[in-house]
Design a protein around this motif. Structure first.
Motif, PDB file in Angstrom:
ATOM      1  N   PRO A  96       0.830  -1.213   0.000  1.00 25.24           N
ATOM      2  CA  PRO A  96       0.000   0.000   0.000  1.00 25.24           C
ATOM      3  C   PRO A  96       0.862   1.260   0.000  1.00 25.24           C
ATOM      4  N   GLN A  97       0.305   2.311  -0.617  1.00 22.05           N
ATOM      5  CA  GLN A  97       1.042   3.567  -0.754  1.00 22.05           C
ATOM      6  C   GLN A  97       0.384   4.674   0.095  1.00 22.05           C
ATOM      7  N   ARG A  98       1.229   5.514   0.679  1.00 25.32           N
ATOM      8  CA  ARG A  98       0.717   6.654   1.448  1.00 25.32           C
ATOM      9  C   ARG A  98       0.327   7.765   0.486  1.00 25.32           C
ATOM     10  N   THR A  99      -0.901   8.256   0.635  1.00 30.03           N
ATOM     11  CA  THR A  99      -1.359   9.404  -0.148  1.00 30.03           C
ATOM     12  C   THR A  99      -1.131  10.676   0.658  1.00 30.03           C
ATOM     13  N   ALA A 100      -1.629  11.798   0.156  1.00 28.62           N
ATOM     14  CA  ALA A 100      -1.491  13.061   0.882  1.00 28.62           C
ATOM     15  C   ALA A 100      -2.271  13.055   2.192  1.00 28.62           C
ATOM     16  N   ASP A 101      -3.281  12.162   2.289  1.00 25.30           N
ATOM     17  CA  ASP A 101      -4.109  12.187   3.508  1.00 25.30           C
ATOM     18  C   ASP A 101      -4.480  10.796   4.031  1.00 25.30           C
ATOM     19  N   GLY A 102      -3.815   9.754   3.566  1.00 27.94           N
ATOM     20  CA  GLY A 102      -4.177   8.421   4.043  1.00 27.94           C
ATOM     21  C   GLY A 102      -3.389   7.345   3.318  1.00 27.94           C
ATOM     22  N   TRP A 103      -4.058   6.222   3.081  1.00 27.90           N
ATOM     23  CA  TRP A 103      -3.411   5.080   2.441  1.00 27.90           C
ATOM     24  C   TRP A 103      -4.288   4.522   1.336  1.00 27.90           C
ATOM     25  N   ILE A 104      -3.627   4.013   0.315  1.00 30.20           N
ATOM     26  CA  ILE A 104      -4.319   3.432  -0.822  1.00 30.20           C
ATOM     27  C   ILE A 104      -3.472   2.276  -1.328  1.00 30.20           C
ATOM     28  N   HIS A 105      -4.088   1.351  -2.041  1.00 30.94           N
ATOM     29  CA  HIS A 105      -3.285   0.338  -2.730  1.00 30.94           C
ATOM     30  C   HIS A 105      -3.636   0.379  -4.204  1.00 30.94           C
ATOM     31  N   MET A 106      -2.702   0.881  -4.972  1.00 30.87           N
ATOM     32  CA  MET A 106      -2.844   1.023  -6.413  1.00 30.87           C
ATOM     33  C   MET A 106      -1.863   0.056  -7.070  1.00 30.87           C
ATOM     34  N   LEU A 107      -2.321  -0.649  -8.103  1.00 32.15           N
ATOM     35  CA  LEU A 107      -1.451  -1.622  -8.748  1.00 32.15           C
ATOM     36  C   LEU A 107      -1.500  -1.437 -10.268  1.00 32.15           C
ATOM     37  N   PRO A 108      -0.785  -0.416 -10.794  1.00 30.54           N
ATOM     38  CA  PRO A 108      -0.701  -0.283 -12.248  1.00 30.54           C
ATOM     39  C   PRO A 108      -0.067  -1.529 -12.845  1.00 30.54           C
ATOM     40  N   SER A 173      -7.663   0.380  -4.459  1.00 28.44           N
ATOM     41  CA  SER A 173      -8.595   0.362  -3.333  1.00 28.44           C
ATOM     42  C   SER A 173      -8.019   1.187  -2.204  1.00 28.44           C
ATOM     43  N   PRO A 174      -8.869   1.842  -1.444  1.00 25.24           N
ATOM     44  CA  PRO A 174      -8.361   2.399  -0.189  1.00 25.24           C
ATOM     45  C   PRO A 174      -7.979   1.253   0.741  1.00 25.24           C
ATOM     46  N   VAL A 175      -7.128   1.524   1.715  1.00 23.12           N
ATOM     47  CA  VAL A 175      -6.812   0.522   2.728  1.00 23.12           C
ATOM     48  C   VAL A 175      -7.938   0.552   3.754  1.00 23.12           C
ATOM     49  N   VAL A 176      -8.711  -0.501   3.779  1.00 16.60           N
ATOM     50  CA  VAL A 176      -9.937  -0.539   4.570  1.00 16.60           C
ATOM     51  C   VAL A 176      -9.627  -0.989   5.998  1.00 16.60           C
ATOM     52  N   ASP A 177     -10.226  -0.314   6.961  1.00 17.96           N
ATOM     53  CA  ASP A 177     -10.093  -0.648   8.378  1.00 17.96           C
ATOM     54  C   ASP A 177     -10.968  -1.870   8.676  1.00 17.96           C
ATOM     55  N   LEU A 178     -10.389  -2.916   9.261  1.00 13.58           N
ATOM     56  CA  LEU A 178     -11.127  -4.137   9.528  1.00 13.58           C
ATOM     57  C   LEU A 178     -12.302  -3.907  10.477  1.00 13.58           C
ATOM     58  N   ASP A 179     -12.158  -2.964  11.408  1.00 11.41           N
ATOM     59  CA  ASP A 179     -13.284  -2.643  12.292  1.00 11.41           C
ATOM     60  C   ASP A 179     -14.458  -2.080  11.498  1.00 11.41           C
ATOM     61  N   ASP A 180     -14.163  -1.303  10.458  1.00 10.52           N
ATOM     62  CA  ASP A 180     -15.236  -0.769   9.608  1.00 10.52           C
ATOM     63  C   ASP A 180     -15.925  -1.888   8.838  1.00 10.52           C
TER      64      ASP A 180
END
Length: 205
Positions: A96-108, A173-180
């Motif tokens: 996963p990659q850090r964005t300007a305000d969180g985390w995302i996982h992008m796979l070009p 995809s955003p990195v989803v919180d398991l509690d969510d």
């Protein structure tokens, strides 16, 4: 223990220099799934032939066959062409990659994916890089590519990248919180334990 005995912990050693285990009961669950399709196959055999079978599903061989689908790699030919381990997956920056305000996982994946991403991130020099040209050149330079993706993704917010990836057909995809995830499941009443979240079946018929 089965993760270590089957070679799964060694995958992390190839990636980071230190063996580790996946933080879930991977061997138990993969073996359970293997039991299911093995029993179904035996039942199908019985229906066709009338013959029953004794079924054994040992965990270490299950995990070895699970891992070697991709990680057998250059060790499979005889004589071997190289070591076991799928290099593209073992690259430490495939994460996963850090964005300007969180985390995302992008796979070009395709050349077009990388060109679109690098141009959007202000890296026109990489968009024209010959190492993007073919699947083989991208695979040979995967560490450089994934490192560059980490740098580019920091330049925008998660929402901006999600929109961009949808528009340009890049898996993301955003990195989803398991509690969510748990909170989104329906709540039912158990006669003894009280209310609880029901994990719904993952398949549909």
């Amino acid at each position: 223990v089965v993760q270590s005995a089957s070679g799964m912990a060694h995958i992390y050693e190839q990636q980071s220099g230190e063996p580790r285990i996946v933080p879930t009961i991977m061997a138990d669950k993969v073996s359970g799934l293997t039991i299911v399709y093995t029993v179904l196959a035996a039942l199908h055999h019985r229906d066709r032939t009338g013959e029953g079978q004794r079924v054994e599903v040992p965990m270490v061989p299950v995990m070895q066959s699970f891992l070697l689908v991709e990680h057998g790699a250059d060790a499979i030919p005889e004589p071997p062409l190289g070591n076991a381990g799928y290099a593209r997956v073992l690259t430490a920056d495939r994460r996963p990659q850090r964005t300007a305000d969180g985390w995302i996982h992008m796979l070009p994946y395709s050349r077009e994916n990388y060109v679109d991403l690098f141009r959007a991130g202000g890296r026109d020099d990489l968009a024209d890089d010959p190492r993007l040209e073919s699947r083989a050149t991208r695979a040979a330079n995967v560490t450089m590519l994934y490192t560059a993706v980490l740098d580019v993704v920091r330049t925008r917010t998660t929402a901006e990248w999600l929109s961009f990836c949808e528009e340009h057909d890049i898996p993301c995809s955003p990195v989803v919180d398991l509690d969510d995830v748990v909170a989104g499941f329906p709540v039912e009443e158990h006669p003894v334990a009280g209310p609880y979240h029901v994990i719904p079946p993952p398949t549909r018929f």
